[in-house]
Design an enzyme around this catalytic site. Structure first.
Site, PDB file in Angstrom:
ATOM      1  CE  LYS A 111      73.546  -8.651 -12.271  1.00  0.00           C
ATOM      2  NZ  LYS A 111      72.162  -8.008 -12.317  1.00  0.00           N
ATOM      3  CE  LYS A 192      74.107  -8.619 -18.900  1.00  0.00           C
ATOM      4  NZ  LYS A 192      72.648  -8.310 -18.849  1.00  0.00           N
ATOM      5  CE  LYS A 195      68.074  -2.730 -16.549  1.00  0.00           C
ATOM      6  NZ  LYS A 195      67.785  -3.720 -15.939  1.00  0.00           N
TER       7      LYS A 195
END
Ligand code: AQP
Length: 328
Positions: A111, A192, A195
């Site tokens: 991230k 992966k 959302k």
């Protein structure tokens, strides 16, 4: 009875990855375990969020838990920020964790990669997650494969705290689904499904309508071979679709491969789109009934009260062990 805890971030509409990796197993667990299900909004603010959207998604996630089969009479369903013990214990655990071990977390690396600036919260996310889990003396944490490393850290922090101060926390075990543990992006099947992915085509949301689902599955990246078989390394796209198929039908991948012998990707994708749409249409109907209801607020009020009671008890013990505040 043993206790389970699981949290989901209100950082976007739930994906079929969140469902197959985590949510799907919750209804089966609630009869057997003392269960805490949490909407972890403090985790969501580790990256920028729009305030109105965050509030909406928090409520939406609560409705989604119930729509997916959580029975509020059997479990404690609550919002993380409504139980202040979580952030208090998180701070204490940050003082037990080292910067080095937090920097080694792959989620942090993923991230923060390529970002000009990341929040300190993104780094200290795992101690907050550890606090979530440890406050309820959790025995088992049912999560997707991506959270393995964070649970390992939770166990380490619990053991370190127990050894250094006093035996306060239960050291939890992880529980990963066999099927659906890691659902991949439809556009990049080595990454992966998330959302918060900016590419809408990469993700199937639990609130997508059948048309959109069909479009997304039809345009899912596969390979030019045209043979339906499971080979994660060489055919990650079709392997991911097989996993999704297995997750929504409870058939084994081998069984599905046998059924589609001699058939092409087109037929397979058409069937898969129908299977996913049919499965989630029931969830969507229940979701829409709940979202606007007062019942949902009553459930969250009760959850808040129950969670606060249990969490503050553990927090008090942990503070005493660390020597924080006065003894009373
Ligand atoms: N692709 C996935 N396959 C299987 N399980 C998954 N989970 C997430 N993605 C997949 C599981 O869903 C639960 C909720 O996750 P979370 O909201 O706490 O955070 P996350 O793992 O970071 O999920 P996302 O969707 O990727 O959210 P963003 O985009 O906000 O980071 C967890 O049990 C997780 O394992």
């Amino acid at each position: 009875t043993q206790t389970i805890f699981s949290g989901i971030q209100p950082s976007g509409t739930l994906t079929i990855g969140n469902y197959l990796g985590a949510m799907k197993q919750f209804p089966e667990l609630q009869d057997e375990y003392n269960s805490y299900f949490c909407i972890v909004d403090h985790h969501a603010i580790t990256v920028p969020q729009d305030r109105l959207k965050l509030r909406e998604r928090t409520r939406s996630l609560a409705a989604m838990y119930i729509a997916c089969g959580i029975d509020p009479n059997k479990v404690t369903l609550f919002i993380q920020s409504e139980v202040p013990a979580h952030t208090e214990l998180a701070w204490m655990l940050q003082c037990v964790a080292s910067v080095g071990e937090l920097e080694r977390m792959t989620q942090f690396k993923d991230k923060s990669e390529g970002q000009e600036s990341v929040t300190a919260g993104l780094l200290t996310y795992p101690p907050l997650m550890a606090a979530d889990i440890l406050l309820y003396q959790t025995d088992i944490v049912p999560v997707g494969d991506d959270q393995k490393q964070h649970i390992e850290l939770t166990r380490n922090l619990a053991e370190r705290f127990n050894n250094r101060y006093n035996d306060i926390f239960n050291v939890p075990d992880i529980k990963i689904q066999e099927v659906g543990a890691r659902i991949m992006s439809l556009q990049n099947p080595t990454k992966k499904m998330s959302k918060s992915d900016d590419n809408q085509k990469a993700t199937i949301y639990l609130l997508d309508d059948p048309k959109r689902i069909e479009k997304k599955i039809k345009s899912a990246v596969t390979d030019s071979e045209g043979i339906i078989e499971f080979d994660k390394d060489n055919k990650p796209g079709i392997s991911n679709l097989l996993n999704i198929y297995a997750g929504f039908t409870n058939k084994s991948v081998d069984q599905i491969v046998a059924e589609y012998e001699g058939k092409g990707y087109g037929d397979f994708k058409t069937d898969l789109a129908e299977i996913v749409s049919n499965y989630i249409s029931d969830i969507q109907q229940r979701y829409h009934e709940l979202y606007e209801s007062e019942e949902l607020d009553d459930i969250l009020d009760q959850g808040q009260e129950k969670a606060n009671k249990v969490a503050s008890k553990t927090l008090k013990k942990a503070k005493k062990a660390m020597g924080i505040g006065r003894v009373h």
